[in-house]
Motif scaffolding. Structure first.
Motif, PDB file in Angstrom:
ATOM      1  N   ALA A 260       0.830  -1.218   0.000  1.00 45.29           N
ATOM      2  CA  ALA A 260       0.000   0.000   0.000  1.00 45.29           C
ATOM      3  C   ALA A 260       0.859   1.261   0.000  1.00 45.29           C
ATOM      4  CB  ALA A 260      -0.934  -0.004   1.207  1.00 45.29           C
ATOM      5  N   LYS A 261       1.879   1.287   0.880  1.00 48.85           N
ATOM      6  CA  LYS A 261       2.754   2.459   0.940  1.00 48.85           C
ATOM      7  C   LYS A 261       3.537   2.629  -0.349  1.00 48.85           C
ATOM      8  CE  LYS A 261       2.175   4.308   5.056  1.00 48.85           C
ATOM      9  NZ  LYS A 261       1.812   5.725   5.248  1.00 48.85           N
ATOM     10  N   SER A 262       3.961   1.519  -0.937  1.00 52.99           N
ATOM     11  CA  SER A 262       4.699   1.595  -2.197  1.00 52.99           C
ATOM     12  C   SER A 262       3.844   2.234  -3.286  1.00 52.99           C
ATOM     13  CB  SER A 262       5.147   0.192  -2.619  1.00 52.99           C
ATOM     14  OG  SER A 262       5.726   0.223  -3.901  1.00 52.99           O
ATOM     15  N   LEU A 263       2.592   1.778  -3.417  1.00 50.47           N
ATOM     16  CA  LEU A 263       1.692   2.344  -4.423  1.00 50.47           C
ATOM     17  C   LEU A 263       1.421   3.821  -4.164  1.00 50.47           C
ATOM     18  CD1 LEU A 263      -0.883  -0.568  -4.767  1.00 50.47           C
ATOM     19  CD2 LEU A 263       0.830   0.124  -6.445  1.00 50.47           C
ATOM     20  N   LEU A 264       1.174   4.165  -2.884  1.00 44.85           N
ATOM     21  CA  LEU A 264       0.878   5.550  -2.532  1.00 44.85           C
ATOM     22  C   LEU A 264       2.043   6.466  -2.884  1.00 44.85           C
ATOM     23  CD1 LEU A 264      -0.840   7.733  -1.248  1.00 44.85           C
ATOM     24  CD2 LEU A 264      -0.016   7.007   1.000  1.00 44.85           C
ATOM     25  N   HIS A 265       3.271   6.043  -2.542  1.00 43.22           N
ATOM     26  CA  HIS A 265       4.439   6.877  -2.841  1.00 43.22           C
ATOM     27  C   HIS A 265       4.678   6.962  -4.352  1.00 43.22           C
ATOM     28  CE1 HIS A 265       6.315   6.645   1.456  1.00 43.22           C
ATOM     29  NE2 HIS A 265       5.090   7.158   1.433  1.00 43.22           N
ATOM     30  N   GLY A 266       4.320   5.921  -5.084  1.00 48.03           N
ATOM     31  CA  GLY A 266       4.393   6.010  -6.539  1.00 48.03           C
ATOM     32  C   GLY A 266       3.433   7.048  -7.090  1.00 48.03           C
ATOM     33  N   TYR A 267       2.194   7.062  -6.539  1.00 50.99           N
ATOM     34  CA  TYR A 267       1.218   8.071  -6.972  1.00 50.99           C
ATOM     35  C   TYR A 267       1.708   9.484  -6.627  1.00 50.99           C
ATOM     36  CZ  TYR A 267      -2.051   4.128  -7.235  1.00 50.99           C
ATOM     37  OH  TYR A 267      -2.670   2.958  -7.540  1.00 50.99           O
ATOM     38  N   MET A 268       2.284   9.632  -5.425  1.00 53.96           N
ATOM     39  CA  MET A 268       2.773  10.949  -5.013  1.00 53.96           C
ATOM     40  C   MET A 268       3.910  11.418  -5.923  1.00 53.96           C
ATOM     41  SD  MET A 268       2.643  10.598  -0.846  1.00 53.96           S
ATOM     42  CE  MET A 268       3.009  12.329  -0.535  1.00 53.96           C
ATOM     43  N   SER A 269       4.790  10.490  -6.325  1.00 59.91           N
ATOM     44  CA  SER A 269       5.872  10.839  -7.245  1.00 59.91           C
ATOM     45  C   SER A 269       5.315  11.359  -8.557  1.00 59.91           C
ATOM     46  CB  SER A 269       6.764   9.614  -7.484  1.00 59.91           C
ATOM     47  OG  SER A 269       7.728   9.889  -8.469  1.00 59.91           O
ATOM     48  N   ASP A 270       4.290  10.671  -9.084  1.00 61.90           N
ATOM     49  CA  ASP A 270       3.673  11.110 -10.344  1.00 61.90           C
ATOM     50  C   ASP A 270       3.034  12.486 -10.195  1.00 61.90           C
ATOM     51  OD1 ASP A 270       2.486   7.760 -11.182  1.00 61.90           O
ATOM     52  OD2 ASP A 270       4.434   8.733 -11.482  1.00 61.90           O
ATOM     53  N   ALA A 271       2.348  12.721  -9.059  1.00 57.30           N
ATOM     54  CA  ALA A 271       1.674  14.006  -8.850  1.00 57.30           C
ATOM     55  C   ALA A 271       2.685  15.153  -8.760  1.00 57.30           C
ATOM     56  CB  ALA A 271       0.824  13.953  -7.575  1.00 57.30           C
ATOM     57  N   TYR A 272       3.796  14.921  -8.029  1.00 57.58           N
ATOM     58  CA  TYR A 272       4.824  15.960  -7.947  1.00 57.58           C
ATOM     59  C   TYR A 272       5.435  16.238  -9.322  1.00 57.58           C
ATOM     60  CZ  TYR A 272       5.023  16.348  -2.837  1.00 57.58           C
ATOM     61  OH  TYR A 272       4.750  16.610  -1.533  1.00 57.58           O
ATOM     62  N   ALA A 273       5.659  15.185 -10.111  1.00 60.16           N
ATOM     63  CA  ALA A 273       6.235  15.369 -11.446  1.00 60.16           C
ATOM     64  C   ALA A 273       5.293  16.158 -12.334  1.00 60.16           C
ATOM     65  CB  ALA A 273       6.552  14.013 -12.073  1.00 60.16           C
ATOM     66  N   GLU A 274       3.990  15.863 -12.266  1.00 54.64           N
ATOM     67  CA  GLU A 274       3.016  16.594 -13.069  1.00 54.64           C
ATOM     68  C   GLU A 274       2.929  18.046 -12.640  1.00 54.64           C
ATOM     69  OE1 GLU A 274       0.190  12.660 -13.818  1.00 54.64           O
ATOM     70  OE2 GLU A 274      -0.262  14.107 -12.244  1.00 54.64           O
ATOM     71  N   GLY A 275       3.183  18.314 -11.362  1.00 54.73           N
ATOM     72  CA  GLY A 275       3.208  19.687 -10.873  1.00 54.73           C
ATOM     73  C   GLY A 275       4.569  20.350 -11.007  1.00 54.73           C
ATOM     74  N   GLU A 276       5.530  19.652 -11.686  1.00 56.80           N
ATOM     75  CA  GLU A 276       6.879  20.146 -11.960  1.00 56.80           C
ATOM     76  C   GLU A 276       7.711  20.339 -10.700  1.00 56.80           C
ATOM     77  OE1 GLU A 276       6.673  23.576 -14.441  1.00 56.80           O
ATOM     78  OE2 GLU A 276       5.730  22.503 -16.115  1.00 56.80           O
ATOM     79  N   ASP A 277       7.384  19.620  -9.626  1.00 55.73           N
ATOM     80  CA  ASP A 277       8.216  19.593  -8.427  1.00 55.73           C
ATOM     81  C   ASP A 277       9.068  18.323  -8.500  1.00 55.73           C
ATOM     82  OD1 ASP A 277       9.405  19.603  -5.971  1.00 55.73           O
ATOM     83  OD2 ASP A 277       7.559  19.874  -4.809  1.00 55.73           O
ATOM     84  N   TYR A 278      10.151  18.392  -9.290  1.00 56.30           N
ATOM     85  CA  TYR A 278      10.901  17.182  -9.614  1.00 56.30           C
ATOM     86  C   TYR A 278      11.738  16.685  -8.438  1.00 56.30           C
ATOM     87  CZ  TYR A 278       9.464  18.476 -14.270  1.00 56.30           C
ATOM     88  OH  TYR A 278       8.715  18.792 -15.365  1.00 56.30           O
ATOM     89  N   GLU A 279      12.066  17.574  -7.497  1.00 54.13           N
ATOM     90  CA  GLU A 279      12.840  17.133  -6.334  1.00 54.13           C
ATOM     91  C   GLU A 279      12.028  16.153  -5.485  1.00 54.13           C
ATOM     92  OE1 GLU A 279      14.230  20.310  -3.921  1.00 54.13           O
ATOM     93  OE2 GLU A 279      15.097  19.000  -2.396  1.00 54.13           O
TER      94      GLU A 279
END
Length: 589
Positions: A260-279
């Motif tokens: 569950a945590k792995s999937l959630l952090h994957g979603y968060m990574s995608d959301a930050y990338a889409e918002g151009e917060d690449y760090e």
């Protein structure tokens, strides 16, 4: 005396024999309580304390069922499948049909969630429905309808909607609020991901979250936050999506904790990338990869297939044990063959996954390049608009700082001429000459401002040349080809009207560039009788005109206000994926 001693010894032996039975039952009750409360770490400890060999058939069936639930909640579907089958077999022998039906439903749900599995969920679901019909219990029907809807959600979303409504209808007879909220959550996901109904999705998410919160269902509260975040990402509201994911990340999960945590952090990574917060995107991508399960979905499907084969073989062996003793070596050989086939399939599956990953990475790179080009186009257009605003400000400053002071001085001179009438003729002539010079200077200032470039529309060139010039500049700066077609525009219009019409067309083309994703656009402008007709068309993505609001469509709202000030009318005709036409009619009387 000897008889009393014998009796006491017998009692002692009896107590010695039955005491483990009571201890086993207590351990089994504790195990059931921890599984019910989702305290899986403690449930595993109590499970290890139980000696399943010495359990009675009904207790062993319960032990296997609880073990299956532990593995299912820990996202170990292969082992859960094995124990569900063992439990079902014992409960069938015990004629516990209600428990058998419950296992059939859980097996149908679990198998349908394994997208690549060779197993079929339909026999288990059919067996559950057959039992539900014999009981005529709305609780059974509501569960069956929700399971059927969830199975069809990817292929037949409208059929899923029908099943979910049937589930709510049957559940209304039971007053089970938790189940009702689960159906609401599923409806929210359906509208969000398959029916493109964001408003309905937010509504059902809110309904579900309220009940989950009241009942202390922390796992489902986290699921709601994750679902809302996914919907917000589709609406390009990335900052809000990240906040929803962050709330979900703070909620301790009891269910499916392995990934569950792995999937959630994957979603968060995608959301930050889409918002151009690449760090932060890179940070959560690393966390996602570190938490990823060691056994992927394809491996679990293979192991479940092997367990199903083993289960069927063992069942056949138990039925024909005395007649088929000589076939043990053959069965062993078949098991080895299945294992080799499974390993071969695993290698092929891993190779296919790597290929798909490379394709996905290439697609992501292409999408990023397209996004960068689009951003450059918008920056070019914004720079054009900013230049125009700067020019307006310059003209305003010229009027205030230069022309304003000259006119004030002229006014003072005229007042001086009016008041002091007893001055000498020479002084009066000098004052009149100075006033005349100031008037000439003011005239030249006005003339220089009038002949300067004025936000894309020069007074001397007129409306039509200005529109063509603007269309040419936008076409050169973007991937959009703009054509201008005119009829009856040989004569000039009143200057202020031309400026207003140019502003309207400029705003419409800006909306096309920013939002439509069009490659072609046409501006039609017609002067017929005492009316001006403007029509701007594009071949873009279109939109739902019912979704326009004052807050979300300030460009359209501003154009509408300008048209209303001219006593005109505005009509918008847009079809999703077909394009948009905006028609404006303005009377000249």
């Amino acid at each position: 005396m000897i008889r009393i001693i014998r009796i006491l010894c017998g009692c002692a032996i009896f107590c010695f024999l039955i005491s483990p039975c009571f201890g086993q039952k207590a351990n089994l009750d504790s195990l059931a309580a921890h599984v019910e409360n989702m305290t899986l770490d403690k449930a595993q400890i109590w499970r290890d304390r139980i000696d399943s060999i010495n359990l009675q058939p009904n207790e062993k069936a319960k032990f296997y069922y609880l073990s299956a639930r532990i593995y299912q909640l820990n996202n170990q579907a292969d082992r859960a499948y094995d124990f569900f089958l063992k439990s079902k077999s014992l409960y069938t022998d015990l004629d516990s049909l209600a428990l058998v039906a419950d296992i059939n439903l859980k097996l149908a749900q679990m198998i349908s969630a394994l997208k690549q599995s060779d197993l079929k969920y339909q026999p288990f679901l059919d067996a559950y429905l057959d039992y539900a019909k014999t009981q005529n219990n709305p609780k059974y029907f509501s569960k069956a309808y929700m399971t059927a809807g969830s199975i069809l959600i990817d292929t037949l979303p409208n059929e899923t909607l029908r099943y979910y409504k049937l589930a709510l209808k049957e559940n209304a007879k039971t007053e089970d609020e938790l189940f009702k909220s689960k159906v609401h959550h599923n409806l929210a996901v359906l509208h969000s991901e398959h029916l493109e109904g964001p408003d309905s999705a937010f509504f059902y998410f809110d309904c579900a979250y309220k009940t989950f919160s009241e009942l202390g269902q922390s796992d489902y509260m986290a699921y709601v936050h994750i679902g809302r975040a996914s919907l917000l990402r589709r609406l390009n509201r990335y900052d809000e999506a990240v906040r929803e994911y962050q709330i979900a990340d703070t909620i301790p999960l009891k269910n499916f904790r392995r990934n569950a945590k792995s999937l959630l952090h994957g979603y968060m990574s995608d959301a930050y990338a889409e918002g151009e917060d690449y760090e932060n995107a890179y940070k959560f991508l690393q966390s996602h990869m570190q938490r990823k399960d060691s056994i992927d979905q394809a491996e679990q499907n293979i192991r479940i297939s092997e367990i199903q084969t083993k289960y069927e073989v063992e069942k056949k062996e138990n039925e024909n044990l005395k007649l088929k003793q000589n076939r043990n070596w053959l069965i062993a050989g078949l098991a080895v063959a299945v294992l080799l086939i499974g390993l071969s399939y695993l290698g092929y599956s891993n190779q296919k996954k790597r290929k798909l990953l490379i394709q996905k990475e290439n697609q992501v790179q292409t999408e990023r390049l397209d996004a960068l080009l689009k951003e450059q186009e918008l920056m070019s257009l914004d720079a054009m608009v900013a230049g125009q605003e700067k020019e307006r400000q310059r003209i305003a400053n010229d009027l205030h700082d230069n022309l304003g002071s000259i006119l004030a001085t002229i006014k003072l001179h005229f007042q001086n001429l009016k008041i002091k009438k007893d001055r000498l003729k020479e002084q009066e002539d000098k004052l009149i000459q100075k006033t005349d010079e100031l008037i000439e200077e003011a005239y030249q200032k006005v003339r220089s401002i009038a002949h300067a470039k004025n936000v894309g529309l020069r007074a001397k060139e007129g409306l039509l040349p200005a529109i063509k010039n603007f269309a040419s500049k936008v076409s050169l700066a973007n991937k959009l080809v703009i054509e201008v077609e005119d009829h009856g525009m040989e004569e000039r219009l009143e200057n202020s009207l031309e400026i207003t019409l140019f502003r309207i067309i400029q705003e419409l083309i800006t909306n096309v560039v920013k939002h439509s994703k069009a490659t072609e656009s046409t501006i039609h402008i017609t002067h017929h009788d005492q009316n001006i007709n403007i029509m701007v068309e594009d071949n873009g993505v279109g939109f739902d005109t019912d979704d326009i609001s004052e807050e979300d469509g300030m460009g359209i709202y501003s154009i509408q206000k300008r048209v209303e000030n001219l006593d005109g009318s505005l009509t918008i005709d847009s079809i999703v994926d077909k394009g948009t036409s905006v028609i404006i009619d303005i009377p000249l009387i």
